[in-house]
Design a protein around this motif. Structure first.
Motif, PDB file in Angstrom:
ATOM      1  N   TYR A 132       0.805  -1.180   0.002  1.00 40.30           N
ATOM      2  CA  TYR A 132      -0.073  -0.076  -0.131  1.00 40.30           C
ATOM      3  C   TYR A 132       0.803   1.165   0.111  1.00 40.30           C
ATOM      4  CZ  TYR A 132      -3.654   3.135   0.835  1.00 40.30           C
ATOM      5  OH  TYR A 132      -4.551   4.270   0.545  1.00 40.30           O
ATOM      6  N   VAL A 133       1.752   1.251   0.893  1.00 36.17           N
ATOM      7  CA  VAL A 133       2.940   2.447   0.911  1.00 36.17           C
ATOM      8  C   VAL A 133       3.358   2.569  -0.652  1.00 36.17           C
ATOM      9  CG1 VAL A 133       5.109   3.175   1.718  1.00 36.17           C
ATOM     10  CG2 VAL A 133       3.300   2.195   3.355  1.00 36.17           C
ATOM     11  N   LEU A 134       3.809   1.516  -1.190  1.00 39.40           N
ATOM     12  CA  LEU A 134       4.159   1.574  -2.604  1.00 39.40           C
ATOM     13  C   LEU A 134       3.205   2.237  -3.661  1.00 39.40           C
ATOM     14  CD1 LEU A 134       6.264  -1.485  -3.203  1.00 39.40           C
ATOM     15  CD2 LEU A 134       7.118   0.662  -3.014  1.00 39.40           C
ATOM     16  N   LEU A 135       2.045   1.907  -3.536  1.00 40.14           N
ATOM     17  CA  LEU A 135       0.886   2.557  -4.254  1.00 40.14           C
ATOM     18  C   LEU A 135       0.847   4.268  -3.863  1.00 40.14           C
ATOM     19  CD1 LEU A 135      -2.047  -0.160  -3.868  1.00 40.14           C
ATOM     20  CD2 LEU A 135      -0.535   0.454  -6.082  1.00 40.14           C
ATOM     21  N   VAL A 136       0.930   4.369  -2.584  1.00 41.27           N
ATOM     22  CA  VAL A 136       0.898   5.777  -2.389  1.00 41.27           C
ATOM     23  C   VAL A 136       2.323   6.740  -3.035  1.00 41.27           C
ATOM     24  CG1 VAL A 136       1.355   7.585  -0.221  1.00 41.27           C
ATOM     25  CG2 VAL A 136      -0.420   5.473  -0.409  1.00 41.27           C
ATOM     26  N   VAL A 137       3.334   5.850  -2.870  1.00 44.55           N
ATOM     27  CA  VAL A 137       4.738   6.428  -3.540  1.00 44.55           C
ATOM     28  C   VAL A 137       4.285   6.683  -4.959  1.00 44.55           C
ATOM     29  CG1 VAL A 137       7.172   6.015  -4.378  1.00 44.55           C
ATOM     30  CG2 VAL A 137       6.183   5.658  -1.966  1.00 44.55           C
ATOM     31  N   GLY A 138       3.726   5.957  -5.627  1.00 45.02           N
ATOM     32  CA  GLY A 138       3.193   6.001  -6.982  1.00 45.02           C
ATOM     33  C   GLY A 138       2.293   7.165  -7.331  1.00 45.02           C
ATOM     34  N   MET A 139       1.400   7.336  -6.516  1.00 40.75           N
ATOM     35  CA  MET A 139       0.315   8.583  -6.566  1.00 40.75           C
ATOM     36  C   MET A 139       1.163   9.907  -6.381  1.00 40.75           C
ATOM     37  SD  MET A 139      -2.272   7.424  -7.545  1.00 40.75           S
ATOM     38  CE  MET A 139      -2.944   9.034  -7.790  1.00 40.75           C
ATOM     39  N   VAL A 140       1.996   9.855  -5.451  1.00 41.09           N
ATOM     40  CA  VAL A 140       2.845  11.036  -5.158  1.00 41.09           C
ATOM     41  C   VAL A 140       3.578  11.298  -6.277  1.00 41.09           C
ATOM     42  CG1 VAL A 140       4.925  11.993  -3.659  1.00 41.09           C
ATOM     43  CG2 VAL A 140       3.034  10.856  -2.598  1.00 41.09           C
ATOM     44  N   ALA A 141       4.410  10.416  -7.110  1.00 41.37           N
ATOM     45  CA  ALA A 141       5.071  10.434  -8.211  1.00 41.37           C
ATOM     46  C   ALA A 141       4.455  10.989  -9.115  1.00 41.37           C
ATOM     47  CB  ALA A 141       5.954   9.290  -8.487  1.00 41.37           C
ATOM     48  N   THR A 142       3.106  10.491  -9.288  1.00 41.86           N
ATOM     49  CA  THR A 142       2.171  10.748 -10.413  1.00 41.86           C
ATOM     50  C   THR A 142       1.800  12.294 -10.493  1.00 41.86           C
ATOM     51  OG1 THR A 142       1.225   8.617 -10.439  1.00 41.86           O
ATOM     52  CG2 THR A 142      -0.269  10.500 -11.562  1.00 41.86           C
ATOM     53  N   ASN A 143       1.756  12.932  -9.307  1.00 46.50           N
ATOM     54  CA  ASN A 143       1.192  14.162  -9.111  1.00 46.50           C
ATOM     55  C   ASN A 143       2.685  15.308  -9.226  1.00 46.50           C
ATOM     56  OD1 ASN A 143      -1.641  14.682  -8.325  1.00 46.50           O
ATOM     57  ND2 ASN A 143      -1.061  12.818  -7.176  1.00 46.50           N
ATOM     58  N   VAL A 144       3.554  14.766  -8.569  1.00 48.36           N
ATOM     59  CA  VAL A 144       5.006  15.680  -8.818  1.00 48.36           C
ATOM     60  C   VAL A 144       5.362  15.535 -10.027  1.00 48.36           C
ATOM     61  CG1 VAL A 144       7.141  15.921  -7.686  1.00 48.36           C
ATOM     62  CG2 VAL A 144       5.444  15.160  -6.201  1.00 48.36           C
ATOM     63  N   GLU A 145       5.329  14.587 -10.713  1.00 48.44           N
ATOM     64  CA  GLU A 145       5.768  14.636 -12.113  1.00 48.44           C
ATOM     65  C   GLU A 145       5.252  15.705 -13.211  1.00 48.44           C
ATOM     66  OE1 GLU A 145       3.451  11.456 -15.006  1.00 48.44           O
ATOM     67  OE2 GLU A 145       4.846  10.601 -13.516  1.00 48.44           O
ATOM     68  N   ALA A 146       4.093  16.059 -12.652  1.00 45.71           N
ATOM     69  CA  ALA A 146       3.587  17.330 -13.515  1.00 45.71           C
ATOM     70  C   ALA A 146       4.459  18.477 -13.070  1.00 45.71           C
ATOM     71  CB  ALA A 146       2.173  17.644 -13.084  1.00 45.71           C
ATOM     72  N   LEU A 147       5.012  18.566 -12.299  1.00 46.63           N
ATOM     73  CA  LEU A 147       5.717  19.749 -11.730  1.00 46.63           C
ATOM     74  C   LEU A 147       7.135  19.764 -12.155  1.00 46.63           C
ATOM     75  CD1 LEU A 147       4.256  20.045  -8.143  1.00 46.63           C
ATOM     76  CD2 LEU A 147       3.462  21.205 -10.415  1.00 46.63           C
ATOM     77  N   PHE A 148       7.863  18.715 -12.218  1.00 46.43           N
ATOM     78  CA  PHE A 148       9.258  18.614 -12.434  1.00 46.43           C
ATOM     79  C   PHE A 148       9.947  17.219 -12.231  1.00 46.43           C
ATOM     80  CE2 PHE A 148       9.234  18.937  -7.738  1.00 46.43           C
ATOM     81  CZ  PHE A 148      10.147  17.954  -7.342  1.00 46.43           C
ATOM     82  N   LEU A 149      11.089  16.886 -13.002  1.00 46.21           N
ATOM     83  CA  LEU A 149      11.473  15.643 -13.357  1.00 46.21           C
ATOM     84  C   LEU A 149      10.561  14.529 -13.886  1.00 46.21           C
ATOM     85  CD1 LEU A 149      13.782  15.205 -10.237  1.00 46.21           C
ATOM     86  CD2 LEU A 149      14.310  15.838 -12.397  1.00 46.21           C
ATOM     87  N   GLY A 150       9.670  15.274 -14.824  1.00 48.89           N
ATOM     88  CA  GLY A 150       8.503  14.282 -15.539  1.00 48.89           C
ATOM     89  C   GLY A 150       9.041  12.768 -15.900  1.00 48.89           C
ATOM     90  N   SER A 151      10.098  12.612 -16.697  1.00 53.49           N
ATOM     91  CA  SER A 151      10.253  11.085 -16.878  1.00 53.49           C
ATOM     92  C   SER A 151      10.979  10.386 -15.838  1.00 53.49           C
ATOM     93  CB  SER A 151      11.426  11.425 -18.295  1.00 53.49           C
ATOM     94  OG  SER A 151      12.585  11.971 -17.599  1.00 53.49           O
ATOM     95  N   VAL A 152      11.663  10.871 -14.897  1.00 51.96           N
ATOM     96  CA  VAL A 152      12.173  10.124 -13.683  1.00 51.96           C
ATOM     97  C   VAL A 152      10.929   9.607 -12.871  1.00 51.96           C
ATOM     98  CG1 VAL A 152      13.623  10.405 -11.641  1.00 51.96           C
ATOM     99  CG2 VAL A 152      14.372  11.334 -13.909  1.00 51.96           C
TER     100      VAL A 152
END
Length: 93
Positions: free
Chosen positions: A38-58
């Motif tokens: 579940y924590v990994l799913l949350v990490v994925g959701m955080v990455a999904t939102n932050v990728e719109a702001l910077f470091l998109g491909s990473v």
């Protein structure tokens, strides 16, 4: 910059973060892998939102590799080990 965020993805992140409350408060040693998944799913959701702001491909890689891929493998392992424990006469709850 914030206009790049998707309302659907921000809402999903909020739901995932609220969902952490029961996952963490009801943590048990035998559910450790489910908690990690579940924590990994949350990490994925955080990455999904932050990728719109910077470091998109990473962050897109983090989202898919960890937030989806590794979470799936972790849930598979958790379910397999739980089932094995129940079959072998472990706790059936």
């Amino acid at each position: 910059m914030l206009a790049d965020l998707s309302p659907l993805e921000v809402t999903a992140l909020a739901v995932a973060l609220v969902g952490l409350i029961p996952v963490i408060t009801q943590y048990r040693a035998e559910t450790k892998l489910f908690t990690v998944g579940y924590v990994l799913l949350v990490v994925g959701m955080v990455a999904t939102n932050v990728e719109a702001l910077f470091l998109g491909s990473v962050l897109n890689f983090v989202e898919h590799a960890f937030g989806i891929g590794l979470a799936g493998v972790t849930f598979f392992a958790a379910a397999y080990l739980r089932r094995k424990n129940v079959i072998n006469g472990g706790d059936a709850s």
